[in-house]
Write a protein that holds these residues in place. Structure first.
Motif, short mmCIF file in Angstrom:
data_model
loop_
_atom_site.label_atom_id
_atom_site.label_comp_id
_atom_site.label_asym_id
_atom_site.label_seq_id
_atom_site.Cartn_x
_atom_site.Cartn_y
_atom_site.Cartn_z
N LYS A 1 0.82 -1.21 0.00
CA LYS A 1 0.00 0.00 0.00
C LYS A 1 0.86 1.27 0.00
O LYS A 1 0.33 2.38 0.04
CB LYS A 1 -0.91 0.02 1.24
N ILE A 2 2.19 1.11 -0.03
CA ILE A 2 3.08 2.26 0.03
C ILE A 2 3.10 2.96 -1.32
O ILE A 2 3.63 2.43 -2.31
CB ILE A 2 4.50 1.84 0.44
N ALA B 1 14.93 6.60 -10.70
CA ALA B 1 14.81 5.17 -10.38
C ALA B 1 14.38 5.06 -8.93
O ALA B 1 15.20 5.15 -8.01
CB ALA B 1 16.13 4.46 -10.61
N ASP B 2 13.08 4.89 -8.71
CA ASP B 2 12.51 4.92 -7.36
C ASP B 2 11.38 3.91 -7.24
O ASP B 2 10.23 4.27 -7.04
CB ASP B 2 12.01 6.35 -7.05
N GLU B 3 11.71 2.63 -7.35
CA GLU B 3 10.68 1.60 -7.19
C GLU B 3 10.10 1.59 -5.78
O GLU B 3 9.01 1.08 -5.56
CB GLU B 3 11.26 0.23 -7.53
N SER B 4 10.84 2.14 -4.82
CA SER B 4 10.41 2.12 -3.43
C SER B 4 9.39 3.20 -3.10
O SER B 4 8.93 3.29 -1.96
CB SER B 4 11.63 2.27 -2.51
N GLU B 5 9.05 4.05 -4.07
CA GLU B 5 8.03 5.08 -3.87
C GLU B 5 8.41 6.03 -2.72
O GLU B 5 7.63 6.28 -1.80
CB GLU B 5 6.67 4.45 -3.58
N VAL B 6 9.61 6.59 -2.81
CA VAL B 6 10.10 7.49 -1.77
C VAL B 6 10.10 8.94 -2.24
O VAL B 6 9.67 9.83 -1.51
CB VAL B 6 11.52 7.08 -1.31
#
Length: 394
Positions: free
Chosen positions: A37-38, A239-244
Motif C-alpha cells: 500500500k506504500i 529510479a525509485d521503485e520504493s516510492e520514496v
C-alpha cells in the motif's frame, strides 16, 4: 424381468453418455502476496483485489471459449501472509489439481516455489516480479514470465528518449536495492541506445513523514536542492521503485526539465487510458465488473491466465504436459490488445511484449520505437537479447 433389464441397461447407457458430456476441468492456481500500500499519491494505492480481478476476468474469458470445446476453467486462489510458507501454499494448490499456477510473488518466494514445484510437475507463470536474475542466472524451466523485466522497461523508455533526441540524462536513484537494480537497467539502456548519463545522484531515504501539515512546504524546498547544480541535461531519469521521492519531482526540479522513469513519463505494460487495438472493450468490461480501472498488474495476471486457456484450446487438450509443450513451442502466441501477437523467448521463457509510456493521463507512445530494428523481432530490442543471456534452462 425383461422390462427391468431393459430399463437398467437404458439407465446405465444414459449415465455413461451424461458422464462423457461432462466438461474437462482445468484448474488454474493463483498464488499471491497482498499488494504493498506504500504509494506517494493516495490515488495510486492499489485495490485489495489488484491482480486478482485480472485473474477472474481472464477465467471468464477462458470459459467463454472453453464451453465450445467442452472445457471448464476454475480459478483457485491462495493469499500469503507475511510469515506464511509459500511452498506449503503451492503444495495446497497442486493437491487441488492446479498444474499451472500464476504467481504474484517477489523473486525470493518465487524461486522457492519454483524449485519445490518441480516435484509436482507444476508450471509457474510469473505475473509480478521484474527481476532480471529470474530470467538469467536463476532461470527455471518451469517458470514462464509475463511480467516485463526492468531492462525491458528501461529500454522502452530509452528508445523514446533517443527518438526525441533527449540524449543527455541526469539519473537520480533511490537508496534501496530495487532502486539500484532499476538504475542499473537504465544505465545499460543508455549505453545500448546511445544516450549519455551526465550526472548520477542518490536520494537517501531518511524516513521523513511528508504527510504532515508542513509536508508540502518541505517537499517544495527539498526537491530543487536535490537536483540543483547539475551539468546541462535534457531529461531527469528517476529510479525509485520504493516510492520514496520520484513522485515529488515533476514541477519541482531546479532546472525546467521533464521527469521520466519512476514518475512523469513511466514505462508500463498497461494503463487505464490505453484505448488502441480494441483495448477499450477490455477496459470497459473490467470497469463494469470491478468498478475501478484496470492496472498493469491486473493486465499481467489476465495475460497469464489467458495463456493457459489459449494453450488448452490450440493444443486441443487439457492435459498439462501437452499444454506446456504447445506453450513453449514455436506456434504459440497470445493476443493481448497490443497491436501484435505476443510470443515467448525460447531461451528464458520471457513473454515478448510492447511497453506503453504513460504520463498519468494518456499513453504518450508505445515501444519498440520505429527505426529500432532486430533480425528476429523488434520486440527483442526490449530487454536482454539471446546473445546476452546467462540463462540455461533446467
Amino acid at each position: 424381468m425383461l422390462r427391468l433389464l431393459v430399463a437398467v441397461c437404458a439407465l446405465v447407457t444414459s449415465g455413461a453418455l451424461a458422464l462423457s458430456d461432462q466438461p474437462q476441468e482445468i484448474r488454474i492456481g493463483y498464488l499471491r502476496q497482498p499488494p504493498s500500500k506504500i504509494r506517494i499519491s493516495l490515488i495510486d494505492v492499489p485495490a485489495a483485489n489488484d491482480g486478482l480481478a485480472g485473474a477472474h476476468l481472464a477465467t471468464e474469458d477462458d470459459n467463454a471459449t472453453g464451453r465450445f470445446l467442452n472445457q471448464h476453467y476454475t480459478l483457485i486462489e491462495k493469499v500469503l501472509g507475511e510469515g506464511d510458507d509459500p511452498v506449503a501454499a503451492m503444495n495446497a494448490l497442486a493437491d487441488q489439481g492446479a498444474s499451472f499456477i500464476v504467481t504474484s510473488l517477489d523473486a525470493d518466494r518465487l524461486l522457492k516455489v519454483a524449485d519445490a514445484g518441480q516435484a509436482h510437475g507444476a508450471t509457474l507463470i510469473n505475473a509480478l516480479a521484474p527481476d532480471e536474475r529470474l530470467r538469467e542466472q536463476d532461470c527455471r524451466a518451469n517458470v514462464i514470465h509475463v511480467a516485463p523485466t526492468r531492462s525491458m522497461l528501461a529500454d522502452a523508455l530509452a528508445q523514446y528518449l533517443v527518438w526525441k533526441k533527449w540524449r543527455k540524462w541526469m539519473l537520480l536513484a533511490g537508496s534501496h536495492e530495487n532502486d539500484a537494480l532499476f538504475a542499473e537497467a537504465l544505465r545499460h539502456a543508455a549505453t545500448r541506445f546511445g544516450a549519455k548519463i551526465v550526472e548520477q545522484r542518490e536520494f537517501k531515504d531518511t524516513g521523513g513523514a511528508r504527510r504532515t501539515d508542513s509536508g508540502v512546504a518541505e517537499i517544495q524546498r527539498q526537491m530543487p536542492v536535490v537536483t540543483q547544480a547539475a551539468p546541462d541535461y535534457d531529461v531527469l531519469v528517476a529510479a525509485d521503485e520504493s516510492e520514496v521521492f520520484a513522485g515529488y519531482l515533476p514541477y519541482r526540479t531546479w532546472d525546467a526539465r521533464p521527469v521520466v522513469g519512476s514518475a512523469g513519463l513511466v514505462p508500463t505494460t498497461w494503463n487505464a487510458a490505453f484505448d488502441q487495438w480494441g483495448a477499450v472493450q477490455l477496459q470497459n468490461r473490467f470497469t463494469k465488473a470491478f468498478q475501478r480501472p484496470m492496472t498493469a498488474h491486473d493486465m499481467q495476471v489476465w495475460t497469464a491466465v489467458r495463456m493457459i486457456g489459449e494453450a488448452a484450446v490450440r493444443s486441443g487438450s487439457g492435459e498439462a504436459g501437452k499444454m506446456l509443450a504447445y506453450m513453449k513451442g514455436p506456434e504459440f502466441s497470445i493476443a493481448a490488445f497490443k497491436g501484435q501477437k505476443l510470443t515467448l523467448r525460447d531461451w528464458n521463457l520471457q513473454l515478448r511484449q510492447p511497453i506503453l509510456l504513460f504520463d498519468g493521463r494518456n499513453t504518450v507512445s508505445v515501444s519498440p520505437q520505429e527505426g529500432f530494428l532486430h533480425q528476429v523481432s523488434a520486440l527483442d530490442t526490449l530487454g536482454l537479447d539471446r546473445p546476452e543471456t546467462k540463462c540455461k534452462l533446467k
